[in-house]
Design a protein around this motif. Structure first.
Motif, short mmCIF file in Angstrom:
data_model
loop_
_atom_site.label_atom_id
_atom_site.label_comp_id
_atom_site.label_asym_id
_atom_site.label_seq_id
_atom_site.Cartn_x
_atom_site.Cartn_y
_atom_site.Cartn_z
N ASP A 1 0.84 -1.21 0.00
CA ASP A 1 0.00 0.00 0.00
C ASP A 1 0.87 1.25 0.00
OD1 ASP A 1 -2.32 -1.47 -0.01
OD2 ASP A 1 -2.67 -1.30 2.16
N ALA A 2 1.98 1.20 0.72
CA ALA A 2 2.89 2.34 0.76
C ALA A 2 3.54 2.58 -0.60
CB ALA A 2 3.97 2.12 1.83
N PHE B 1 5.81 1.94 -15.25
CA PHE B 1 5.69 0.66 -15.95
C PHE B 1 5.42 -0.47 -14.96
CE2 PHE B 1 8.88 2.46 -19.23
CZ PHE B 1 7.87 3.14 -19.87
N ALA B 2 6.11 -0.45 -13.81
CA ALA B 2 5.94 -1.51 -12.82
C ALA B 2 4.52 -1.51 -12.23
CB ALA B 2 6.97 -1.35 -11.70
N ILE B 3 3.98 -0.33 -11.98
CA ILE B 3 2.62 -0.23 -11.45
C ILE B 3 1.63 -0.74 -12.48
CG2 ILE B 3 0.81 1.36 -10.70
CD1 ILE B 3 2.93 0.98 -8.58
N ARG B 4 1.84 -0.43 -13.74
CA ARG B 4 0.93 -0.89 -14.79
C ARG B 4 0.98 -2.41 -14.94
NH1 ARG B 4 -1.21 3.41 -17.16
NH2 ARG B 4 -0.19 5.36 -16.55
N ASP B 5 2.16 -2.97 -14.81
CA ASP B 5 2.29 -4.42 -14.87
C ASP B 5 1.58 -5.06 -13.67
OD1 ASP B 5 3.61 -6.89 -16.00
OD2 ASP B 5 4.48 -6.89 -13.99
N TRP B 6 1.75 -4.48 -12.51
CA TRP B 6 1.10 -4.97 -11.30
C TRP B 6 -0.42 -4.89 -11.44
CZ3 TRP B 6 2.10 -2.08 -6.01
CH2 TRP B 6 1.47 -2.77 -4.95
N ARG C 1 -2.27 -5.28 -13.94
CA ARG C 1 -2.84 -6.34 -14.78
C ARG C 1 -3.23 -7.56 -13.95
NH1 ARG C 1 1.81 -4.87 -17.99
NH2 ARG C 1 1.16 -3.48 -19.69
N ARG C 2 -2.65 -7.67 -12.75
CA ARG C 2 -2.89 -8.86 -11.93
C ARG C 2 -3.69 -8.56 -10.67
NH1 ARG C 2 3.39 -10.29 -12.16
NH2 ARG C 2 3.49 -8.57 -13.61
N SER C 3 -4.07 -7.31 -10.47
CA SER C 3 -4.77 -6.93 -9.26
C SER C 3 -5.86 -5.93 -9.58
CB SER C 3 -3.78 -6.33 -8.25
OG SER C 3 -4.46 -5.70 -7.18
N GLU C 4 -7.09 -6.27 -9.30
CA GLU C 4 -8.20 -5.34 -9.53
C GLU C 4 -8.06 -4.10 -8.66
OE1 GLU C 4 -11.99 -7.16 -9.15
OE2 GLU C 4 -11.63 -8.67 -10.72
N ARG C 5 -7.61 -4.30 -7.43
CA ARG C 5 -7.44 -3.15 -6.52
C ARG C 5 -6.41 -2.17 -7.06
NH1 ARG C 5 -4.06 -1.81 -2.13
NH2 ARG C 5 -2.83 -3.69 -2.51
N ASN D 1 -5.45 -1.94 -10.16
CA ASN D 1 -5.97 -1.40 -11.41
C ASN D 1 -6.90 -0.22 -11.16
OD1 ASN D 1 -6.20 -1.54 -14.33
ND2 ASN D 1 -8.28 -2.29 -13.99
N ALA D 2 -7.67 -0.29 -10.10
CA ALA D 2 -8.57 0.82 -9.77
C ALA D 2 -7.76 2.06 -9.38
CB ALA D 2 -9.49 0.42 -8.63
N VAL D 3 -6.68 1.86 -8.63
CA VAL D 3 -5.82 2.98 -8.27
C VAL D 3 -5.15 3.56 -9.51
CG1 VAL D 3 -3.76 3.65 -6.95
CG2 VAL D 3 -5.41 2.07 -5.95
N LEU D 4 -4.70 2.69 -10.39
CA LEU D 4 -4.07 3.14 -11.63
C LEU D 4 -5.04 3.96 -12.48
CD1 LEU D 4 -1.78 3.05 -13.76
CD2 LEU D 4 -2.77 0.90 -14.56
N LYS D 5 -6.27 3.48 -12.63
CA LYS D 5 -7.25 4.20 -13.44
C LYS D 5 -7.55 5.57 -12.84
CE LYS D 5 -9.57 0.28 -15.66
NZ LYS D 5 -10.83 -0.49 -15.78
N ALA D 6 -7.60 5.65 -11.51
CA ALA D 6 -7.83 6.95 -10.87
C ALA D 6 -6.66 7.89 -11.13
CB ALA D 6 -8.04 6.76 -9.37
N GLY D 7 -5.44 7.36 -11.09
CA GLY D 7 -4.27 8.19 -11.39
C GLY D 7 -4.27 8.66 -12.82
N ASP D 8 -4.56 7.76 -13.75
CA ASP D 8 -4.63 8.15 -15.16
C ASP D 8 -5.69 9.23 -15.38
OD1 ASP D 8 -2.63 6.50 -16.15
OD2 ASP D 8 -3.99 4.86 -16.65
#
Length: 220
Positions: A72-73, A120-125, A127-131, A133-140
């Motif tokens: 989480d950190a 890149f590492a967060i985007r790869d991560w 792909r394997r975690s819905e949680r 992915n939700a954080v990534l989409k909010a950042g984008d």
């Protein structure tokens, strides 16, 4: 082989650690970030990080509840650095849209502002975690909103502002991933053309010179 990040105890510019403390919370976070960028989230393991820093695993629990707390950190760090930096650069004062885009380009030149490998590492991560992915989409979404607002401030109609924001954002995300093998000077030679493509307008010689000076100073 992944290079170990500089630990607080080994940095002469840091205050000395007191008592039995051998590493700080930031040391743990830096080691985890290095592992994430090098090998993906599966390599972020407490035992491996402890071995790399030559400390007991028990010290981990002074700073984090468990591995999930550490992960989480890492996500929070990504939000507080990469996403915040891009939004701030898009929001930075600019007299023209080409100057505004140059402000955004700072993120692609200065790793202290925006860590492409971490993105890149967060985007790869994700792909394997819905949680994640939700954080990534909010950042984008936050980044695209800031870029869209940047174009709207310079009198682009809403639909065009949205389209241009998407073009500049998704192109910049993929630029480093393409690994073009350019020198800095080759990359800088393309900036005037990119600005025309992104904005439909020609940057002034002063704007190009200022951006080039920034890039050369950062990468010196």
């Amino acid at each position: 082989m992944m290079g170990a990040p500089l630990l607080h105890r080994d940095d002469p510019d840091k205050d000395p650690l007191i008592g039995n403390v051998k590493v700080t919370r930031q040391d743990w976070l830096n080691a985890a970030l290095a592992a994430l960028k090098q090998g993906g989230v599966e390599t972020v393991k407490v035992a491996d990080l402890a071995a790399r820093m030559q400390v007991s695993r028990s010290s981990f629990y002074w700073y984090f509840k468990n591995r999930t707390d550490l992960l989480d950190a890492l996500l929070q760090h990504w939000q507080d650095t990469n996403t915040v930096a891009l939004v701030q650069q898009a929001d930075a004062p600019a007299r023209t849209i080409t100057e505004a885009c140059c402000n955004v380009f700072h993120c692609n030149i200065d790793a202290r502002l925006f860590d492409n490998r971490l993105d890149f590492a967060i985007r790869d991560w994700a792909r394997r975690s819905e949680r994640v992915n939700a954080v990534l989409k909010a950042g984008d979404a936050a980044r695209l909103d800031a870029l869209t607002a940047m174009f709207e401030r310079h009198d682009y109609p809403p639909l065009e502002a949205t389209a241009r924001a998407r073009v500049i954002y998704y192109m910049q995300l993929g630029y480093d991933d393409a690994d073009l093998g350019e020198t800095l000077e080759q990359r800088l030679s393309m900036v005037p053309g990119y600005l025309v493509a992104f904005t439909g307008r020609t940057a002034s010689a002063e704007e190009i010179a200022a951006f080039n000076d920034f890039a050369r100073a950062v990468t010196r």
